[in-house]
Design a protein around this motif. Structure first.
Motif, PDB file in Angstrom:
ATOM      1  N   TYR A 146       0.810  -1.216   0.000  1.00  0.00           N
ATOM      2  CA  TYR A 146       0.000   0.000   0.000  1.00  0.00           C
ATOM      3  C   TYR A 146       0.844   1.267   0.000  1.00  0.00           C
ATOM      4  N   ALA A 147       2.106   1.167   0.447  1.00  0.00           N
ATOM      5  CA  ALA A 147       2.933   2.352   0.672  1.00  0.00           C
ATOM      6  C   ALA A 147       3.063   3.281  -0.534  1.00  0.00           C
ATOM      7  N   PRO A 148       3.363   2.773  -1.753  1.00  0.00           N
ATOM      8  CA  PRO A 148       3.521   3.696  -2.885  1.00  0.00           C
ATOM      9  C   PRO A 148       2.230   4.380  -3.297  1.00  0.00           C
ATOM     10  N   ILE A 149       1.103   3.845  -2.842  1.00  0.00           N
ATOM     11  CA  ILE A 149      -0.200   4.401  -3.213  1.00  0.00           C
ATOM     12  C   ILE A 149      -0.675   5.414  -2.186  1.00  0.00           C
ATOM     13  N   VAL A 150      -0.552   5.089  -0.893  1.00  0.00           N
ATOM     14  CA  VAL A 150      -1.117   5.934   0.158  1.00  0.00           C
ATOM     15  C   VAL A 150      -0.064   6.661   0.971  1.00  0.00           C
ATOM     16  N   GLY A 151       1.204   6.252   0.865  1.00  0.00           N
ATOM     17  CA  GLY A 151       2.253   6.846   1.681  1.00  0.00           C
ATOM     18  C   GLY A 151       3.002   7.952   0.970  1.00  0.00           C
ATOM     19  N   LYS A 152       3.818   8.658   1.747  1.00  0.00           N
ATOM     20  CA  LYS A 152       4.718   9.674   1.197  1.00  0.00           C
ATOM     21  C   LYS A 152       6.120   9.096   1.230  1.00  0.00           C
ATOM     22  N   PRO A 153       6.746   8.912   0.069  1.00  0.00           N
ATOM     23  CA  PRO A 153       8.076   8.316   0.056  1.00  0.00           C
ATOM     24  C   PRO A 153       9.129   9.247   0.644  1.00  0.00           C
ATOM     25  N   SER A 154      10.115   8.674   1.281  1.00  0.00           N
ATOM     26  CA  SER A 154      11.226   9.463   1.807  1.00  0.00           C
ATOM     27  C   SER A 154      12.027  10.038   0.649  1.00  0.00           C
ATOM     28  N   LYS A 155      12.937  10.967   0.949  1.00  0.00           N
ATOM     29  CA  LYS A 155      13.727  11.586  -0.109  1.00  0.00           C
ATOM     30  C   LYS A 155      14.474  10.530  -0.920  1.00  0.00           C
ATOM     31  N   GLN A 156      15.053   9.560  -0.237  1.00  0.00           N
ATOM     32  CA  GLN A 156      15.810   8.519  -0.921  1.00  0.00           C
ATOM     33  C   GLN A 156      14.899   7.683  -1.816  1.00  0.00           C
ATOM     34  N   THR A 157      13.683   7.392  -1.328  1.00  0.00           N
ATOM     35  CA  THR A 157      12.750   6.570  -2.098  1.00  0.00           C
ATOM     36  C   THR A 157      12.160   7.325  -3.268  1.00  0.00           C
ATOM     37  N   VAL A 158      11.833   8.593  -3.085  1.00  0.00           N
ATOM     38  CA  VAL A 158      11.165   9.363  -4.128  1.00  0.00           C
ATOM     39  C   VAL A 158      12.083   9.599  -5.306  1.00  0.00           C
ATOM     40  N   GLU A 159      13.387   9.476  -5.111  1.00  0.00           N
ATOM     41  CA  GLU A 159      14.322   9.630  -6.222  1.00  0.00           C
ATOM     42  C   GLU A 159      14.225   8.471  -7.217  1.00  0.00           C
ATOM     43  N   LYS A 160      13.620   7.361  -6.785  1.00  0.00           N
ATOM     44  CA  LYS A 160      13.413   6.239  -7.690  1.00  0.00           C
ATOM     45  C   LYS A 160      12.220   6.520  -8.598  1.00  0.00           C
ATOM     46  N   PRO A 161      12.201   5.978  -9.817  1.00  0.00           N
ATOM     47  CA  PRO A 161      10.998   6.110 -10.656  1.00  0.00           C
ATOM     48  C   PRO A 161       9.777   5.543  -9.936  1.00  0.00           C
ATOM     49  N   LEU A 162       8.598   6.033 -10.299  1.00  0.00           N
ATOM     50  CA  LEU A 162       7.380   5.628  -9.604  1.00  0.00           C
ATOM     51  C   LEU A 162       7.202   4.111  -9.586  1.00  0.00           C
TER      52      LEU A 162
END
Length: 487
Positions: A146-162
């Motif tokens: 559920y995390a990529p749908i409802v969560g806010k990714p950390s800076k390190q995670t958000v740098e990855k493609p969706l």
């Protein structure tokens, strides 16, 4: 050994659900025979078994929870989302799968504030701030999907493609998402489909063995995936039955392998029967004549046409005609954009009386049902990709377009009719007793070549709604993967 089993159950997101625990099998496994029932699947079941919670921290005075996962990703969740999403037995009645209404956040006044959060055996354990609340446990797999749908990714995670923010297990469910029925879900991507034309060969379609598909869950799932990729499958080795005219065999296959045959509202039997009748009034039963290519349920009794069609040749031989409507639609889009716009924008008027249209049937109608529809022949999603073709010439009624649009629409419609019956796209397929033809009814138009049926040709079949197909697929896959909201 017992500790490993318990750990596997907890990681799947089923802690506190003994009935579900008993049904669970390890990741990626499938029952090898239909006597083994597929896992009980619900929103609590995650396909992700190899991702633990490694670290957790609170922010915003306990209103937000940041979770680090063992795969190196980190996401922040709303505390209220976690409280509302908890599927533990304190919050959701195990057997019916219903939320306990006296404990939902709006009933208890819970605002999602977390008193404390900890990691226990790779799970997230939360103690809620409200005294009326209890402890909640979340498996890493449940949170990670559920995390990529409802969560806010950390800076390190958000740098990855969706797509990379999702767990790799999401890819296993990509083929099924277009048929979920959720609002705004896109049509199948081009890499999920194998479009086809007439290749000029005797047999250009894939075959599957009846016994294998019917008796092996892995083969069943592979068959469903192949059907949606290619649009057509021919099932060989269908056993002969002493009284094949009762329809039990095709119903059993459909119920067991595709989720269940749709019940017709104007007929006692779920399946239909078509056999030759002298001086038939309906072209469906006049088997010496050509039957133009069409989609079944072009005038659907239940809102939208069924997703799949199954045809069992019980006796005799015949030649079906098949057309990949997606391929035709794309050709029209490229060759004549104006015609494509007409066919995707304006509706084709159709009407069917479900009893009168079966005047030549050996089956009795149960009640009258007159239904009209006015859907475009080619239907698109919000991205302009083809979702469905919905068309049957025998049920067309007077066009209701305005005077200034009629000629343009009729020109486009005439092009459609010419192309779906022309040698570039139409494929003739000889079928005989002992075979079944299974079609994606949203994509593949089917008809009957004239003068190529044996006098004893008897076919039985029925349709499968999208929801039944989805149900069977997710049972075989052992889980679902959540679908994001589309604007």
């Amino acid at each position: 050994m017992m500790m490993k089993m318990l750990r596997s159950v907890k990681r799947s997101g089923l802690r506190g659900h003994p009935g579900l625990q008993r049904a669970l099998r390890p990741s990626g496994s499938l029952a090898t025979h239909t006597s083994e029932k597929p896992s009980f699947v619900s929103a609590a079941v995650s396909p992700i078994r190899d991702c633990d919670v490694k670290q957790v921290s609170l922010s915003q005075k306990g209103r937000q929870v940041e979770v680090d996962f063992s795969d190196g990703t980190s996401f922040t969740f709303h505390g209220l989302w976690l409280r509302d999403a908890c599927r533990g037995k304190h919050w959701v009645a195990e057997v019916p799968g219903e939320k306990i209404l006296s404990r939902i956040p709006t009933a208890t006044g819970c605002d999602g504030t977390v008193r404390s959060a900890a990691v226990r055996d790779g799970e997230l354990e939360i103690l809620w701030g409200s005294s009326a609340s209890s402890t909640s446990n979340f498996s890493g797999g449940f949170l990670r999907m559920y995390a990529p749908i409802v969560g806010k990714p950390s800076k390190q995670t958000v740098e990855k493609p969706l797509e990379a923010q999702h767990h790799e297990k999401k890819a296993d469910f990509k083929w099924l998402e277009p048929y979920s029925g959720f609002h705004g879900v896109p049509a199948p991507a081009k890499d999920q489909l194998e479009l086809w034309k007439n290749q000029g060969v005797r047999d250009q379609f894939q075959h599957r063995d009846f016994t294998k598909v019917r008796g092996d869950n892995a083969a069943n799932l592979e068959m469903m995936k192949a059907l949606m990729r290619h649009g057509v499958l021919i099932i060989d080795g269908v056993p002969a039955v002493s009284d094949g005219h009762d329809g039990s065999l095709v119903r059993d296959f459909t119920d067991s392998c595709l989720g269940g045959m749709q019940k017709d509202p104007a007929r006692t039997d779920a399946n239909w029967v078509i056999t030759r009748k002298e001086a038939a009034q309906s072209v469906s039963y006049a088997q010496d004549l050509r039957l133009n290519n069409h989609s079944d349920q072009s005038v659907p009794a239940h809102g939208i046409p069924a997703l799949c069609l199954v045809v069992h040749y019980v006796e005799g031989t015949g030649t079906n005609t098949l057309v990949d409507a997606y391929a035709v639609a794309e050709a029209i889009r490229e060759r004549d954009p104006a015609a494509f716009k007409m066919l995707t924008t304006y509706g084709s008027c159709q009407e069917r009386d479900y009893v009168r249209s079966r005047v030549d049937s050996t089956q009795a109608g149960t009640q009258g049902m007159l239904i009209s529809t006015k859907k475009p022949i080619i239907q698109l999603d919000h991205l302009g990709q083809v979702v469905r073709a919905q068309y049957n010439e025998v049920f067309r009624t007077p066009v209701t377009l305005s005077f200034d649009k009629f000629e343009d629409w009729f020109r486009a419609y005439s092009l459609w009719v010419e192309m779906i019956h022309g040698p570039e796209f139409e494929v003739e397929v000889p079928i005989s007793a002992g075979q079944m033809l299974v079609l994606d009814n949203w994509r593949v138009l089917h008809g009957r070549a004239g003068g190529k049926s044996s006098p004893n040709r008897t076919i039985m079949g029925g349709t499968v709604v999208r929801e039944a197909f989805m149900s069977r697929a997710i049972q075989l896959m052992g889980a679902t993967y959540p679908v994001p909201d589309y604007a």
